[in-house]
Structures are given as structure tokens and as C-alpha cells.
Design a protein around this motif. Structure first.
Motif, mmCIF file in Angstrom:
data_model
loop_
_atom_site.group_PDB
_atom_site.id
_atom_site.type_symbol
_atom_site.label_atom_id
_atom_site.label_comp_id
_atom_site.label_asym_id
_atom_site.label_seq_id
_atom_site.Cartn_x
_atom_site.Cartn_y
_atom_site.Cartn_z
ATOM 1 N N VAL A 1 5.030 3.167 -17.345
ATOM 2 C CA VAL A 1 3.776 3.018 -16.599
ATOM 3 C C VAL A 1 3.965 2.040 -15.446
ATOM 4 N N VAL A 2 4.700 0.947 -15.679
ATOM 5 C CA VAL A 2 4.974 -0.026 -14.613
ATOM 6 C C VAL A 2 5.793 0.618 -13.504
ATOM 7 N N GLU A 3 6.861 1.349 -13.892
ATOM 8 C CA GLU A 3 7.720 2.013 -12.899
ATOM 9 C C GLU A 3 6.923 2.999 -12.047
ATOM 10 N N VAL A 4 6.178 3.869 -12.720
ATOM 11 C CA VAL A 4 5.406 4.879 -12.001
ATOM 12 C C VAL A 4 4.339 4.210 -11.143
ATOM 13 N N GLY A 5 3.731 3.137 -11.666
ATOM 14 C CA GLY A 5 2.738 2.410 -10.894
ATOM 15 C C GLY A 5 3.315 1.857 -9.602
ATOM 16 N N GLY A 6 4.529 1.327 -9.659
ATOM 17 C CA GLY A 6 5.185 0.825 -8.452
ATOM 18 C C GLY A 6 5.444 1.923 -7.444
ATOM 19 N N LEU A 7 5.854 3.093 -7.936
ATOM 20 C CA LEU A 7 6.120 4.212 -7.030
ATOM 21 C C LEU A 7 4.827 4.745 -6.424
ATOM 22 N N ILE A 8 3.753 4.722 -7.197
ATOM 23 C CA ILE A 8 2.455 5.139 -6.649
ATOM 24 C C ILE A 8 2.007 4.190 -5.548
ATOM 25 N N VAL A 9 2.302 2.898 -5.718
ATOM 26 C CA VAL A 9 1.988 1.920 -4.663
ATOM 27 C C VAL A 9 2.724 2.281 -3.379
ATOM 28 N N VAL A 10 3.999 2.676 -3.510
ATOM 29 C CA VAL A 10 4.777 3.066 -2.327
ATOM 30 C C VAL A 10 4.143 4.274 -1.644
ATOM 31 N N VAL A 11 3.747 5.267 -2.436
ATOM 32 C CA VAL A 11 3.106 6.460 -1.873
ATOM 33 C C VAL A 11 1.804 6.074 -1.168
ATOM 34 N N ALA A 12 1.015 5.219 -1.799
ATOM 35 C CA ALA A 12 -0.262 4.800 -1.210
ATOM 36 C C ALA A 12 -0.039 4.023 0.084
ATOM 37 N N LEU A 13 0.976 3.149 0.093
ATOM 38 C CA LEU A 13 1.264 2.376 1.307
ATOM 39 C C LEU A 13 1.729 3.285 2.438
ATOM 40 N N GLY A 14 2.535 4.308 2.089
ATOM 41 C CA GLY A 14 2.963 5.262 3.115
ATOM 42 C C GLY A 14 1.787 6.015 3.702
ATOM 43 N N ALA A 15 0.855 6.441 2.840
ATOM 44 C CA ALA A 15 -0.344 7.127 3.329
ATOM 45 C C ALA A 15 -1.189 6.201 4.204
ATOM 46 N N TRP A 16 -1.317 4.934 3.814
ATOM 47 C CA TRP A 16 -2.089 3.962 4.594
ATOM 48 C C TRP A 16 -1.474 3.759 5.980
ATOM 49 N N LEU A 17 -0.147 3.691 6.023
ATOM 50 C CA LEU A 17 0.526 3.542 7.321
ATOM 51 C C LEU A 17 0.192 4.701 8.249
ATOM 52 N N LEU A 18 0.213 5.913 7.706
ATOM 53 C CA LEU A 18 -0.081 7.085 8.533
ATOM 54 C C LEU A 18 -1.541 7.100 8.969
ATOM 55 N N LEU A 19 -2.438 6.706 8.079
ATOM 56 C CA LEU A 19 -3.857 6.714 8.413
ATOM 57 C C LEU A 19 -4.197 5.710 9.514
ATOM 58 N N ARG A 20 -3.480 4.614 9.554
ATOM 59 C CA ARG A 20 -3.774 3.622 10.573
ATOM 60 C C ARG A 20 -3.012 3.881 11.875
ATOM 61 N N GLY A 21 -2.297 5.005 11.919
ATOM 62 C CA GLY A 21 -1.638 5.402 13.159
ATOM 63 C C GLY A 21 -0.196 4.997 13.294
ATOM 64 N N ASP A 22 0.365 4.355 12.295
ATOM 65 C CA ASP A 22 1.785 3.993 12.327
ATOM 66 C C ASP A 22 2.599 5.094 11.631
ATOM 67 N N GLY A 23 3.899 5.011 11.712
ATOM 68 C CA GLY A 23 4.747 6.019 11.090
ATOM 69 C C GLY A 23 4.869 7.260 11.958
ATOM 70 N N ASP A 24 5.644 8.235 11.456
ATOM 71 C CA ASP A 24 5.919 9.447 12.222
ATOM 72 C C ASP A 24 6.100 10.624 11.258
ATOM 73 N N VAL A 25 5.102 11.486 11.194
ATOM 74 C CA VAL A 25 5.168 12.671 10.326
ATOM 75 C C VAL A 25 6.259 13.625 10.787
ATOM 76 N N GLY A 26 6.584 13.608 12.061
ATOM 77 C CA GLY A 26 7.601 14.504 12.597
ATOM 78 C C GLY A 26 8.963 14.319 11.963
ATOM 79 N N ARG A 27 9.233 13.136 11.421
ATOM 80 C CA ARG A 27 10.532 12.903 10.780
ATOM 81 C C ARG A 27 10.724 13.779 9.546
ATOM 82 N N LEU A 28 9.644 14.239 8.947
ATOM 83 C CA LEU A 28 9.726 15.014 7.711
ATOM 84 C C LEU A 28 10.360 16.390 7.911
ATOM 85 N N THR A 29 10.450 16.848 9.152
ATOM 86 C CA THR A 29 11.060 18.161 9.425
ATOM 87 C C THR A 29 12.437 18.040 10.070
#
Length: 457
Positions: A172-200
Motif C-alpha cells: 500500500v505504501v509503495e503503490v501510494g508513492g507511485l500514485i503521488v507521482v501520477v498525481a504530480l505529473g497530472a498537476w504539472l500538465l494542468l498548470r501548463g508545464d510539461g510536454d504531452v508531445g514527448r509521449l509519442t
């Protein structure tokens, strides 16, 4: 006549019954506990460095090699599901290959699994005493590793239920940490940082798209290794024919989904070059997003390492126990604690060499052979499931479509061709040692059999 009732009676017996279901080990694992066991073993320490390595080989489209690796892992997992429900005994791959090809092949498979497991535990112990721990306290790595392994052995010996309950919390701790990473990545994209184009963006200056997918998939495949250890606790699972396939495929699907989401978040949030150069790629996401203490991830990594070592230690001890019961290792390793009914002798024998490896520091030169050893085992297991089709076994066991183990064999060969020559050399030395020991054991068994035939008494 109620066959299930008969099986239940056998599992509650002392284990001396003639039926193959009889066991001296305690059946304490439910489907949820087994699910978390497998999930915790797959979601190990590797995920915290995996993304950067895959990005270096495949480019920004980290998610694609992860999906390919999951599909390849599921091929071999299907073979394990059939064999574990057909023969729910500790010993796993060793037991299956013994039934399919005889005790020599069974010993080689078991020896490869034991070698991989012991080296893995030793490497994780040294990892626990390294940089992650130094974020909190500085102690000699060797001292920490030995103490760490001793504590894990005590937890293992206390009982499978206690060990797997500790695994539930750690997972649960491990998965919780990984969920935090996913949430932080989504937050970065929502605030206009990051680059979705890298995914392709697939490929690197050195590799085209196809080569990048294959190379990245080999690395990503490493992250799914761990599911095979669960077959060694099938004997301690309640109703394994029903529970095991559900727990196995459910855990792999969960791990695959988490990995893909983490890959997407990391690649979109952090430039590919920076991700590829980092030894802690998930910390790069945390630092880029802000708001979460980086020391928190050091603590999560320590939990991940400890959990992976505990589960691998359980696998190694149950494998040694199963091999000893099949006559492939000394019978003394079948000794269990009277009250706890855990294989204390096998736990001790697998812990001591791990301590020695952790102290000598030679683990670094052996750790890269882990996947090669496991690919050899997977090749044998995928072949064994086809050979053992001539044995009907239990009528209600899981049966995988024939095409899947055939594709599993092909996937093992394909991945093995990507292993470096120097790793092959080290791996073949270990296999050769196993073959020599197996041949000596076979000769001794043959001699005892001949003596038994000549002796009228």
C-alpha cells in the motif's frame, strides 16, 4: 463424493497423507493476501529507477515498452497459472520441470531460481543500506545488510500470514508513492508545464523506432519479474485452483496499469534527456512539481526495497523446502517449526549465503545475471506445461490456451538474445555449477536405487 471436502480434510492434516494435496505447511493465504503478495513482489524497488533506463533506450514514449513487456510477462504467467493450480506445491519451477523432464532438469531449474533469489535478496540488502538510508542515518552498509537480512529471516520464520500481512502494508505504501507521482505529473500538465508531445516520441539518435521498442521492452520486462515467486506459496494458499489465477492476473494487470501511468507522468513532466540521466527519475517528477518533500520518497524506496527482499526471501526458502521434499536437496531442509509450521531450516540456509554475498560486495557483479537465470527457468516452465499436458491432473485446474506457452518460449528466446555477452558468461558458469551438482545428485540417487534393488531386505 465431495472432492473439495476431501481436499479440505487433507490440508488440515499433518501432511502425511498419500494424496498430493497433503502438506506440512499451513494453508493461511486468502486470495486478497496472495494478490498483495504478487503485487508487492512485482512493484519492487526497480520501478524507482526503471523509467529513466527505459527512456534512455526508447525515448519519450516510455509507456509503449511497458505495455509490450506486460504482454510478454503474461505469456509466461499463463503457464505458471496452469502448473501452480495443477500441482499446488512449494518448489515451483523445480517441481514442474522434475515432473516433465526428470530430477536432473528439476534440480537445474531450482538451482537457477535459488541462485537468482539469493543474489537478489543480497543485492536488495545492500541497496537498503545505501543511499536511500543515508538520507536519514549513515551506517556501514555491510552491518546494515546483515542486520536487515536477519530481521527478514525472523519475520519469514514467524509465519506466512504475518509475512504477507506486513507485505500488504508495504505494498500500500509503495503503490501510494507511485500514485503521488501520477498525481504530480497530472498537476504539472494542468498548470501548463510539461510536454504531452514527448509521449509519442519513439527512438533515440542511436536506435530507430523498432529497435527502441525491443530494447526498451527488455528493460521494462525486468520490472515485471517477481510474479514467478508466488508459485512457491501455492501450497500455503486456500483453494489455490480458484485463488491463484485471480490473484496472479489481477496483480500483473494492476502493476502494468501503475507502470504505464507512472511512465506517462514522468515522461510528460520531465525532459527525456534529464529523465534518462537520473538515477532517481521519480524524484525528478517530485522536484519538478514541488510541494512534496523529497525525503518522503527515500522512505518509500526503503519500504519498497524491504518488501521486495522479504518476498524474495519467502520464495527462496519455500523453493529450497520444495526441492528438499522432492529429494533434490538434503532432507534436513524439510524441517518446519512445530507451532508455526514454517520451514526454518530452509530459511536459515538461504539467508546465510545472502549475508555472505552482501558482505563481500560481489553482488554487483552477479546481479545482472538475475534476468538471464530467470529466462532460462521461464523457458523450461513454458516447455514443461506442454509436456505435462499428457498428465490430466485435477479436472478443475486452470488451463491456458496452447498458443500462449509456445509464444512464451519464443519471448524467452527473443529477450535472451538481448543479454550482453559478459552476462551470458557469468550466467552460464552458474548454470554449469548447477548441472554438475545435479549430475552428482542423480548419480547418488541411481546408486541408492540400484542398491535397493540388489538388497532383498
Amino acid at each position: 463424493m465431495a472432492r473439495n471436502g476431501g481436499n479440505r480434510a487433507l490440508t488440515e492434516s499433518s501432511g502425511r497423507g498419500a494424496a498430493p494435496e497433503g502438506t506440512a505447511l499451513k494453508r493461511a493465504l486468502t486470495t486478497p493476501l496472495l494478490y498483495f503478495f504478487i503485487l508487492g513482489d512485482v512493484l519492487g524497488a526497480g520501478v524507482y529507477v526503471l523509467v529513466g533506463q527505459v527512456a534512455a533506450d526508447a525515448g519519450g514514449a516510455v509507456w509503449l515498452p511497458l505495455v509490450v513487456a506486460l504482454l510478454l510477462a503474461l505469456l509466461t504467467a499463463a503457464s505458471y497459472a496452469e502448473l501452480a493450480t495443477k500441482y499446488p506445491r512449494a518448489g515451483g519451477a523445480s517441481h514442474y520441470t522434475t515432473r516433465a523432464f526428470g530430477p536432473f532438469a528439476g534440480f537445474v531449474a531450482g538451482f537457477c531460481m535459488l541462485a537468482a533469489g539469493i543474489v537478489s535478496v543480497a543485492a536488495l540488502a545492500r541497496g537498503f543500506g545505501g543511499d536511500y538510508l543515508s538520507a536519514f542515518v549513515t551506517l556501514p552498509v555491510g552491518f546494515v545488510a546483515v542486520l536487515f537480512l536477519a530481521l527478514l529471516a525472523l519475520i519469514n520464520a514467524r509465519g506466512i500470514k504475518e509475512s504477507t500481512r506486513a507485505n500488504v502494508v508495504a505494498t500500500v505504501v509503495e503503490v501510494g508513492g507511485l500514485i503521488v507521482v501520477v498525481a504530480l505529473g497530472a498537476w504539472l500538465l494542468l498548470r501548463g508545464d510539461g510536454d504531452v508531445g514527448r509521449l509519442t516520441r519513439l527512438g533515440t539518435p542511436e536506435k530507430g523506432a523498432s529497435a527502441a521498442v525491443l530494447s526498451g521492452s527488455v528493460l521494462a520486462y525486468y520490472s515485471f519479474v517477481g510474479f514467478e515467486t508466488s508459485v512457491n506459496v501455492a501450497e500455503e494458499t486456500r483453494d489455490p485452483r480458484r485463488s491463484y489465477p485471480r490473484a496472479l492476473f489481477g496483480a500483473l494487470a494492476t502493476a502494468g496499469a501503475v507502470y504505464v501511468l507512472v511512465g506517462i507522468a514522468a515522461s510528460a513532466a520531465v525532459p527525456t534527456a534529464r529523465l534518462a540521466e537520473s538515477s532517481g527519475p521519480l524524484l525528478e517528477v517530485v522536484e519538478e512539481a514541488g510541494g512534496v518533500p523529497t525525503r518522503l520518497f527515500s522512505a518509500i524506496a526503503l519500504v519498497a526495497v524491504a518488501n521486495g527482499a522479504l518476498l524474495t526471501g519467502i520464495m527462496s526458502s519455500r523453493l529450497a523446502y520444495g526441492m528438499a521434499r522432492d529429494g533434490l536437496l538434503p532432507a534436513a531442509l524439510t524441517e518446519v517449526l512445530p507451532g508455526r509450521r514454517t520451514p526454518w531450516a530452509a530459511i536459515a540456509v538461504t539467508t546465510l549465503p545472502a549475508m555472505l554475498l552482501a558482505l563481500t560486495g560481489s553482488v554487483a557483479t552477479l546481479a545482472s545475471t538475475l534476468v538471464l537465470l530467470l529466462l532460462i527457468v521461464f523457458l523450461m516452465v513454458n516447455t514443461a506445461v506442454l509436456v505435462l499436458r499428457r498428465d490430466a491432473g485435477e479436472a478443475d485446474h486452470f488451463r491456458t490456451p496452447t498458443v500462449l506457452p509456445v509464444l512464451g518460449i519464443a519471448s524467452c528466446v527473443l529477450l535472451a538474445t538481448q543479454i550482453e555477452a559478459e552476462v551470458w558468461l557469468r550466467g552460464l558458469v552458474i548454470v554449469a555449477v548447477g548441472m554438475v551438482l545435479g549430475a552428482v545428485g542423480a548419480a547418488r540417487r541411481s546408486g541408492r536405487t540400484d542398491a535397493g534393488v540388489r538388497d532383498p531386505g
